[in-house]
Design an enzyme around this catalytic site. Sequence first.
Site, PDB file in Angstrom:
ATOM      1  N   LYS A  35       3.138 -61.271-107.069  1.00  0.00           N
ATOM      2  CA  LYS A  35       4.137 -61.359-108.143  1.00  0.00           C
ATOM      3  C   LYS A  35       5.483 -60.761-107.714  1.00  0.00           C
ATOM      4  CE  LYS A  35       1.605 -59.063-111.201  1.00  0.00           C
ATOM      5  NZ  LYS A  35       0.354 -58.779-110.465  1.00  0.00           N
ATOM      6  N   ARG A 110       0.200 -56.858-120.141  1.00  0.00           N
ATOM      7  CA  ARG A 110      -1.096 -56.601-119.500  1.00  0.00           C
ATOM      8  C   ARG A 110      -2.258 -56.721-120.487  1.00  0.00           C
ATOM      9  NH1 ARG A 110       0.662 -55.182-114.232  1.00  0.00           N
ATOM     10  NH2 ARG A 110      -0.782 -53.851-113.159  1.00  0.00           N
ATOM     11  N   ARG A 149      -1.417 -53.833 -97.789  1.00  0.00           N
ATOM     12  CA  ARG A 149      -0.136 -53.362 -98.335  1.00  0.00           C
ATOM     13  C   ARG A 149      -0.096 -51.838 -98.367  1.00  0.00           C
ATOM     14  NH1 ARG A 149       1.421 -55.198-104.405  1.00  0.00           N
ATOM     15  NH2 ARG A 149      -0.084 -53.604-104.996  1.00  0.00           N
ATOM     16  N   ARG A 155       1.650 -46.185-101.801  1.00  0.00           N
ATOM     17  CA  ARG A 155       1.049 -46.092-103.139  1.00  0.00           C
ATOM     18  C   ARG A 155      -0.394 -45.621-103.033  1.00  0.00           C
ATOM     19  NH1 ARG A 155       2.239 -51.634-106.400  1.00  0.00           N
ATOM     20  NH2 ARG A 155       0.517 -50.744-107.607  1.00  0.00           N
ATOM     21  N   ARG A 167      -8.755 -51.756-110.714  1.00  0.00           N
ATOM     22  CA  ARG A 167      -7.563 -52.481-111.181  1.00  0.00           C
ATOM     23  C   ARG A 167      -7.900 -53.956-111.404  1.00  0.00           C
ATOM     24  NH1 ARG A 167      -3.443 -50.950-106.576  1.00  0.00           N
ATOM     25  NH2 ARG A 167      -2.078 -52.429-107.627  1.00  0.00           N
TER      26      ARG A 167
HETATM   27  O1  C5P Z   1       2.206 -54.052-111.877  1.00  0.00           O
HETATM   28  P1  C5P Z   1       1.685 -53.077-110.867  1.00  0.00           P
HETATM   29  O2  C5P Z   1       0.438 -53.541-110.195  1.00  0.00           O
HETATM   30  O3  C5P Z   1       2.731 -52.602-109.925  1.00  0.00           O
HETATM   31  O4  C5P Z   1       1.264 -51.787-111.722  1.00  0.00           O
HETATM   32  C1  C5P Z   1       0.748 -50.631-111.097  1.00  0.00           C
HETATM   33  C2  C5P Z   1      -0.016 -49.830-112.125  1.00  0.00           C
HETATM   34  O5  C5P Z   1       0.832 -49.484-113.220  1.00  0.00           O
HETATM   35  C3  C5P Z   1      -1.186 -50.551-112.770  1.00  0.00           C
HETATM   36  O6  C5P Z   1      -2.343 -50.498-111.964  1.00  0.00           O
HETATM   37  C4  C5P Z   1      -1.355 -49.762-114.055  1.00  0.00           C
HETATM   38  O7  C5P Z   1      -2.000 -48.534-113.817  1.00  0.00           O
HETATM   39  C5  C5P Z   1       0.095 -49.482-114.424  1.00  0.00           C
HETATM   40  N1  C5P Z   1       0.631 -50.490-115.361  1.00  0.00           N
HETATM   41  C6  C5P Z   1       0.227 -50.439-116.677  1.00  0.00           C
HETATM   42  N2  C5P Z   1       0.701 -51.344-117.583  1.00  0.00           N
HETATM   43  C7  C5P Z   1       1.579 -52.288-117.211  1.00  0.00           C
HETATM   44  C8  C5P Z   1       1.992 -52.360-115.862  1.00  0.00           C
HETATM   45  C9  C5P Z   1       1.492 -51.449-114.947  1.00  0.00           C
HETATM   46  O8  C5P Z   1      -0.567 -49.593-117.049  1.00  0.00           O
HETATM   47  N3  C5P Z   1       2.045 -53.165-118.116  1.00  0.00           N
HETATM   48 MG    MG Z   2       3.966 -55.686-108.313  1.00  0.00          MG
END
Ligand code: C5P
Ligand code: MG
Length: 211
Positions: A35, A110, A149, A155, A167
């Site tokens: 994404k 989400r 990654r 991270r 996740r």
């Molecule tokens: O979108 P991304 O994978 O970078 O998000 C990293 C972490 O941030 C997710 O695993 C989650 O813990 C948190 N997150 C969330 N709610 C969202 C976006 C991200 O809790 N809408």
């Molecule tokens: Mg991302």
Amino acid sequence: MFFRTFAVVLIVNRKIKVLIYMINLVLFGPPGSGKGTQAEKLVEAYDLLHISTGDLFRFNMKNDTPLGQEAKRYITKGELVPDSVTINMLKARVEETPDVKGYIFDGFPRNINQSEHLDKILAERGGQVDGLLMLDVEEKEIVARILNRGKTSGRADDNDEEIIRNRFQVYQNETSPVFDYYDKQEKSHKIDGIGSIDDIFARLSDVIDSL
Ligand code: C5P
Ligand code: MG
């Protein structure tokens, strides 16, 4: 789609009002599906503003803000940050950018509750979600990609296979219903997320140009 980015001028109570039609896209898919990579390319091609809630959380964690400290408790376990925190953060970002042609939302919504709030936030601006683009990638590939990654992303949540699998599980349980939510409005599109960055970008562009 550019034909849909137009302005309507209205005269209401002898005052001129200009309504700009926005184009708003949700870039969707499991963690590690590409994404962020595709959003960077789409921003250039379509002149939209990219909002990544994950990046916003990471910015706050890096600067050790109260929001960052709260988010960290969940992110380090691969869980979702509570909706109240996430939705307010997203809403603030949208409200501080009134002049954009539209948004690419990445990592948000989400869950269904976040989707309903996004619809309301955009409706206040006279907009809506115009399309949800899902990058389809299977779990095995996801785990391999994120571990890779993790070698450079810095991270913590990219470096532990158990957290990565959690996740993915959260994505399946809580996030994947968002696809159906927008599918009922005939806005969801599934795109094969395997291939070169340019090939996947071309697939996304074909869908966006048909919106
Ligand atoms: O979108 P991304 O994978 O970078 O998000 C990293 C972490 O941030 C997710 O695993 C989650 O813990 C948190 N997150 C969330 N709610 C969202 C976006 C991200 O809790 N809408
Ligand atoms: Mg991302």
